[in-house]
Write a protein that holds these residues in place. Structure first.
Motif, PDB file in Angstrom:
ATOM      1  N   PHE A  62      -8.246  -1.194  -2.218  1.00 44.18           N
ATOM      2  CA  PHE A  62      -9.173  -1.552  -1.114  1.00 44.18           C
ATOM      3  C   PHE A  62      -8.667  -2.841  -0.308  1.00 44.18           C
ATOM      4  CE2 PHE A  62     -12.369  -4.426   0.677  1.00 44.18           C
ATOM      5  CZ  PHE A  62     -13.188  -3.574   1.126  1.00 44.18           C
ATOM      6  N   VAL A  63      -8.370  -2.841   1.008  1.00 44.22           N
ATOM      7  CA  VAL A  63      -7.717  -4.083   1.755  1.00 44.22           C
ATOM      8  C   VAL A  63      -9.246  -4.579   2.594  1.00 44.22           C
ATOM      9  CG1 VAL A  63      -6.548  -4.975   3.489  1.00 44.22           C
ATOM     10  CG2 VAL A  63      -5.812  -2.874   2.179  1.00 44.22           C
ATOM     11  N   GLY A  64      -8.981  -5.855   2.382  1.00 42.53           N
ATOM     12  CA  GLY A  64     -10.299  -6.535   3.208  1.00 42.53           C
ATOM     13  C   GLY A  64     -10.306  -8.032   3.231  1.00 42.53           C
ATOM     14  N   THR A  65     -10.982  -8.698   3.911  1.00 38.02           N
ATOM     15  CA  THR A  65     -10.854 -10.131   4.244  1.00 38.02           C
ATOM     16  C   THR A  65     -11.873 -10.707   2.760  1.00 38.02           C
ATOM     17  OG1 THR A  65     -13.414  -9.580   5.231  1.00 38.02           O
ATOM     18  CG2 THR A  65     -11.370 -10.043   6.864  1.00 38.02           C
ATOM     19  N   PRO A  66     -11.890 -12.168   2.795  1.00 36.18           N
ATOM     20  CA  PRO A  66     -12.246 -12.445   1.549  1.00 36.18           C
ATOM     21  C   PRO A  66     -13.559 -12.159   1.141  1.00 36.18           C
ATOM     22  CG  PRO A  66     -10.953 -14.222   2.501  1.00 36.18           C
ATOM     23  CD  PRO A  66     -10.918 -12.890   3.482  1.00 36.18           C
ATOM     24  N   CYS A  67     -14.655 -12.152   2.054  1.00 38.68           N
ATOM     25  CA  CYS A  67     -16.077 -11.827   1.887  1.00 38.68           C
ATOM     26  C   CYS A  67     -16.172 -10.274   1.581  1.00 38.68           C
ATOM     27  CB  CYS A  67     -17.044 -11.912   3.353  1.00 38.68           C
ATOM     28  SG  CYS A  67     -15.887 -11.255   4.739  1.00 38.68           S
ATOM     29  N   GLN A  68     -15.320  -9.482   2.123  1.00 35.87           N
ATOM     30  CA  GLN A  68     -15.155  -7.941   1.657  1.00 35.87           C
ATOM     31  C   GLN A  68     -14.884  -7.848   0.160  1.00 35.87           C
ATOM     32  OE1 GLN A  68     -12.718  -6.125   4.855  1.00 35.87           O
ATOM     33  NE2 GLN A  68     -14.281  -6.097   6.052  1.00 35.87           N
ATOM     34  N   VAL A  69     -13.743  -8.585  -0.013  1.00 36.13           N
ATOM     35  CA  VAL A  69     -13.372  -8.544  -1.457  1.00 36.13           C
ATOM     36  C   VAL A  69     -14.426  -9.011  -2.439  1.00 36.13           C
ATOM     37  CG1 VAL A  69     -11.741  -9.779  -3.041  1.00 36.13           C
ATOM     38  CG2 VAL A  69     -10.951  -9.195  -0.843  1.00 36.13           C
ATOM     39  N   LEU A 114       0.654  -1.134   0.032  1.00 35.07           N
ATOM     40  CA  LEU A 114       0.031  -0.038  -0.094  1.00 35.07           C
ATOM     41  C   LEU A 114       0.962   1.230  -0.183  1.00 35.07           C
ATOM     42  CD1 LEU A 114      -2.617  -1.049   2.607  1.00 35.07           C
ATOM     43  CD2 LEU A 114      -2.988  -0.929   0.023  1.00 35.07           C
ATOM     44  N   ILE A 115       1.967   1.214   0.626  1.00 37.93           N
ATOM     45  CA  ILE A 115       2.831   2.347   0.819  1.00 37.93           C
ATOM     46  C   ILE A 115       3.505   2.630  -0.633  1.00 37.93           C
ATOM     47  CG2 ILE A 115       5.208   3.248   1.517  1.00 37.93           C
ATOM     48  CD1 ILE A 115       4.459   1.646   4.264  1.00 37.93           C
ATOM     49  N   HIS A 116       3.777   1.730  -1.185  1.00 43.40           N
ATOM     50  CA  HIS A 116       4.347   1.907  -2.670  1.00 43.40           C
ATOM     51  C   HIS A 116       3.094   2.286  -3.618  1.00 43.40           C
ATOM     52  CE1 HIS A 116       6.581   0.800  -6.388  1.00 43.40           C
ATOM     53  NE2 HIS A 116       5.584   0.221  -6.884  1.00 43.40           N
ATOM     54  N   ALA A 117       2.048   1.723  -3.533  1.00 47.68           N
ATOM     55  CA  ALA A 117       0.988   2.170  -4.349  1.00 47.68           C
ATOM     56  C   ALA A 117       0.769   3.505  -4.229  1.00 47.68           C
ATOM     57  CB  ALA A 117      -0.495   1.329  -4.133  1.00 47.68           C
ATOM     58  N   LEU A 118       0.566   4.084  -2.775  1.00 50.30           N
ATOM     59  CA  LEU A 118       0.318   5.436  -2.532  1.00 50.30           C
ATOM     60  C   LEU A 118       1.575   6.445  -3.037  1.00 50.30           C
ATOM     61  CD1 LEU A 118      -2.003   6.789  -1.322  1.00 50.30           C
ATOM     62  CD2 LEU A 118      -0.945   6.482   0.881  1.00 50.30           C
ATOM     63  N   SER A 119       2.699   5.934  -2.443  1.00 52.51           N
ATOM     64  CA  SER A 119       3.781   6.908  -2.805  1.00 52.51           C
ATOM     65  C   SER A 119       4.139   7.139  -4.345  1.00 52.51           C
ATOM     66  CB  SER A 119       5.021   6.165  -2.313  1.00 52.51           C
ATOM     67  OG  SER A 119       4.850   5.822  -0.736  1.00 52.51           O
ATOM     68  N   THR A 120       3.615   5.775  -5.082  1.00 50.61           N
ATOM     69  CA  THR A 120       4.091   6.064  -6.519  1.00 50.61           C
ATOM     70  C   THR A 120       2.845   6.892  -7.309  1.00 50.61           C
ATOM     71  OG1 THR A 120       3.204   3.902  -7.047  1.00 50.61           O
ATOM     72  CG2 THR A 120       5.879   4.176  -6.599  1.00 50.61           C
ATOM     73  N   GLY A 121       1.838   6.982  -6.817  1.00 50.52           N
ATOM     74  CA  GLY A 121       0.692   7.761  -7.403  1.00 50.52           C
ATOM     75  C   GLY A 121      -0.230   6.568  -8.291  1.00 50.52           C
ATOM     76  N   MET A 122       0.175   5.350  -8.035  1.00 51.23           N
ATOM     77  CA  MET A 122      -0.703   4.341  -8.402  1.00 51.23           C
ATOM     78  C   MET A 122      -2.131   4.573  -7.864  1.00 51.23           C
ATOM     79  SD  MET A 122       1.664   0.908  -8.217  1.00 51.23           S
ATOM     80  CE  MET A 122       0.040  -0.326  -8.625  1.00 51.23           C
ATOM     81  N   VAL A 123      -2.254   4.828  -6.533  1.00 46.37           N
ATOM     82  CA  VAL A 123      -3.898   4.923  -6.138  1.00 46.37           C
ATOM     83  C   VAL A 123      -3.800   6.597  -5.464  1.00 46.37           C
ATOM     84  CG1 VAL A 123      -4.216   2.642  -5.880  1.00 46.37           C
ATOM     85  CG2 VAL A 123      -3.130   3.765  -4.057  1.00 46.37           C
ATOM     86  N   ASP A 124      -4.988   6.853  -5.108  1.00 51.55           N
ATOM     87  CA  ASP A 124      -5.050   8.233  -4.474  1.00 51.55           C
ATOM     88  C   ASP A 124      -5.314   8.102  -2.838  1.00 51.55           C
ATOM     89  OD1 ASP A 124      -5.524   9.352  -6.825  1.00 51.55           O
ATOM     90  OD2 ASP A 124      -7.394   8.908  -6.991  1.00 51.55           O
ATOM     91  N   CYS A 125      -5.699   6.888  -2.532  1.00 49.55           N
ATOM     92  CA  CYS A 125      -6.040   6.493  -1.126  1.00 49.55           C
ATOM     93  C   CYS A 125      -6.168   5.095  -1.064  1.00 49.55           C
ATOM     94  CB  CYS A 125      -7.148   7.219  -0.605  1.00 49.55           C
ATOM     95  SG  CYS A 125      -8.597   6.656  -1.193  1.00 49.55           S
ATOM     96  N   ALA A 126      -6.117   4.435   0.381  1.00 52.83           N
ATOM     97  CA  ALA A 126      -6.286   3.255   0.520  1.00 52.83           C
ATOM     98  C   ALA A 126      -7.456   2.969   1.517  1.00 52.83           C
ATOM     99  CB  ALA A 126      -5.059   2.478   1.219  1.00 52.83           C
ATOM    100  N   VAL A 127      -8.149   2.115   1.373  1.00 56.97           N
ATOM    101  CA  VAL A 127      -9.159   1.750   2.581  1.00 56.97           C
ATOM    102  C   VAL A 127      -8.740   0.791   3.287  1.00 56.97           C
ATOM    103  CG1 VAL A 127     -11.372   0.822   2.801  1.00 56.97           C
ATOM    104  CG2 VAL A 127     -11.352   2.635   0.836  1.00 56.97           C
ATOM    105  N   VAL A 128      -8.689   0.994   4.586  1.00 58.31           N
ATOM    106  CA  VAL A 128      -7.886   0.008   5.497  1.00 58.31           C
ATOM    107  C   VAL A 128      -8.851  -0.131   6.649  1.00 58.31           C
ATOM    108  CG1 VAL A 128      -5.565   0.097   4.504  1.00 58.31           C
ATOM    109  CG2 VAL A 128      -6.459   1.629   6.339  1.00 58.31           C
ATOM    110  N   ALA A 129      -8.412  -0.940   7.632  1.00 61.15           N
ATOM    111  CA  ALA A 129      -9.247  -1.005   8.879  1.00 61.15           C
ATOM    112  C   ALA A 129      -8.567  -0.423  10.071  1.00 61.15           C
ATOM    113  CB  ALA A 129      -9.384  -2.254   9.209  1.00 61.15           C
ATOM    114  N   GLY A 130      -9.128   0.802  10.479  1.00 60.69           N
ATOM    115  CA  GLY A 130      -8.530   1.552  11.677  1.00 60.69           C
ATOM    116  C   GLY A 130      -9.265   1.196  13.177  1.00 60.69           C
TER     117      GLY A 130
END
Ligand SMILES: Cc1cc2nc3c(=O)[nH]c(=O)nc-3n(C[C@H](O)[C@H](O)[C@H](O)COP(=O)(O)OP(=O)(O)OC[C@H]3O[C@@H](n4cnc5c(N)ncnc54)[C@H](O)[C@@H]3O)c2cc1C
Ligand code: SF4
Ligand code: SF4
Ligand code: SF4
Length: 288
Positions: free
Chosen positions: A180-187, A114-130
């Motif tokens: 997007f990061v998630g469990t298999p059901c969320q995927v 995710l750090i790679h994707a965000l830092s290189t501009g592949m994505v604008d943000c990431a949905v994770v679990a806080g």
């Protein structure tokens, strides 16, 4: 006579009441009129339903168009000899970033990707679990910075309705390319939104990368954090990390192991939907 509409009431009857709801938040996120909310770990209707059927067809526990998803994502459908679905390569990996290794659950692959994707501009943000409201109460987080990703690293073994985070990224932050990061059901809920003709394409089309977590089970927050931890003399705020490894459920406090019990001791706190789940590896994810 036309077939009955598949609306939230249908989800209640076919998914929620029979104990198949995974608390992914997909229906809540998908509803175009905001008629649904998560109440604890259960979706509820609080507004006027316009019978659009989008919630039903965005739910991972209804009919998923597997063949269409596999053709679109992997270029072909799985064959009989592929019990975990289509995959290109499998690697064993571990992060080389010290700041990730300190906070990650296992090898830190997810946060590093995710750090790679965000830092290189592949994505604008990431949905994770806080975490929200109380210690270890998982709630989706739209990570906009590396710091956000580091803060959200580590596993919460209770449901985080991450599809609501996707809605926040798209509707709240107007992001175009979301990881997007998630469990298999969320995927599976993300794939419903992307490929089910009646799913919530408005959200699904903004997802650029889907990272799936391996998952055997998720626990009811109140039961695990209330009943179980209390029975061991701890409160959620005392615990710095939970882990499941080699058939053991383990909890750490300030880095020291304070609970180590056979997994069978916490099986009674597992969500009922997990007992019927057949997807351990997030078969429909881009990367698991
Ligand atoms: C409920 C649950 C059960 C799991 N069961 C297993 C298992 O049986 N066997 C196994 O090998 N692995 C399991 N995992 C995956 C494992 O715990 C690690 O997430 C995985 O190995 C990745 O490790 P990492 O160090 O790369 O993750 P990290 O770099 O720490 O990143 C983990 C990412 O997952 C996100 N996340 C944390 N909790 C949740 C949640 N509840 N819902 C959605 N996203 C979340 C975090 O925000 C973070 O972005 C499970 C994960 C969850 C959430
Ligand atoms: S308006 Fe549509 S998405 Fe919302 S509850 Fe009714 S059927 Fe479901
Ligand atoms: S979409 Fe998710 S939260 Fe809604 S009923 Fe289905 S499994 Fe439950
Ligand atoms: S075991 Fe299956 S239903 Fe339960 S949280 Fe994991 S992916 Fe979802």
């Amino acid at each position: 006579m036309s077939a009955p509409k598949k609306i939230f009431g249908t989800l209640v009857a076919q998914v929620i009441k029979p104990g198949l709801c995974t608390a992914c938040g997909g229906c809540v996120a998908a509803c175009p009129v905001g008629a649904l909310v998560m109440e604890g770990e259960t979706p509820r209707i609080v507004g006027q339903c316009v019978t659009c059927e989008v919630c039903y067809h965005s739910c991972p526990q209804t009919e998923v168009p597997y063949a269409e998803v596999e053709r679109a994502v992997f270029g072909r459908e799985r064959s009989e000899g592929e019990p975990i679905g289509v995959y290109r390569e499998a690697y064993s990996v571990r992060t080389r970033l010290e700041e990730v290794a300190k906070v990650a659950q296992d090898g830190g692959a997810v946060t590093t990707l995710l750090i790679h994707a965000l830092s290189t501009g592949m994505v604008d943000c990431a949905v994770v679990a806080g975490v929200r409201d109380e210690p270890w109460r998982a709630w989706p987080k739209v990570a906009l910075t590396v710091d956000d990703l580091l803060k959200a690293a580590g596993t919460k073994y209770t449901p985080s309705p991450n599809l609501i985070g996707l809605s926040e990224a798209v509707v709240g932050y107007a992001k175009q390319r979301v990881a997007f990061v998630g469990t298999p059901c969320q995927v599976r809920a993300v794939r419903q939104m992307q490929f089910n003709p009646k799913g919530c394409l408005k959200l699904g089309e903004r997802v650029s990368i889907v990272i799936g977590l391996f998952c055997m089970e998720s626990f009811h927050y109140d039961k695990l954090m209330g009943e179980f931890l209390k029975s061991k003399g701890y409160e959620p705020k005392d615990i710095s990390k939970f882990a499941i490894t080699k058939g053991k459920f383990i909890a750490y406090s300030a880095g020291n192991e304070v609970i180590n019990v056979p997994l069978s001791e916490v099986k009674g706190y597992v969500r009922s939907s997990c007992h019927y789940c057949r997807d351990f590896t997030a078969e429909l994810a881009d990367i698991s």
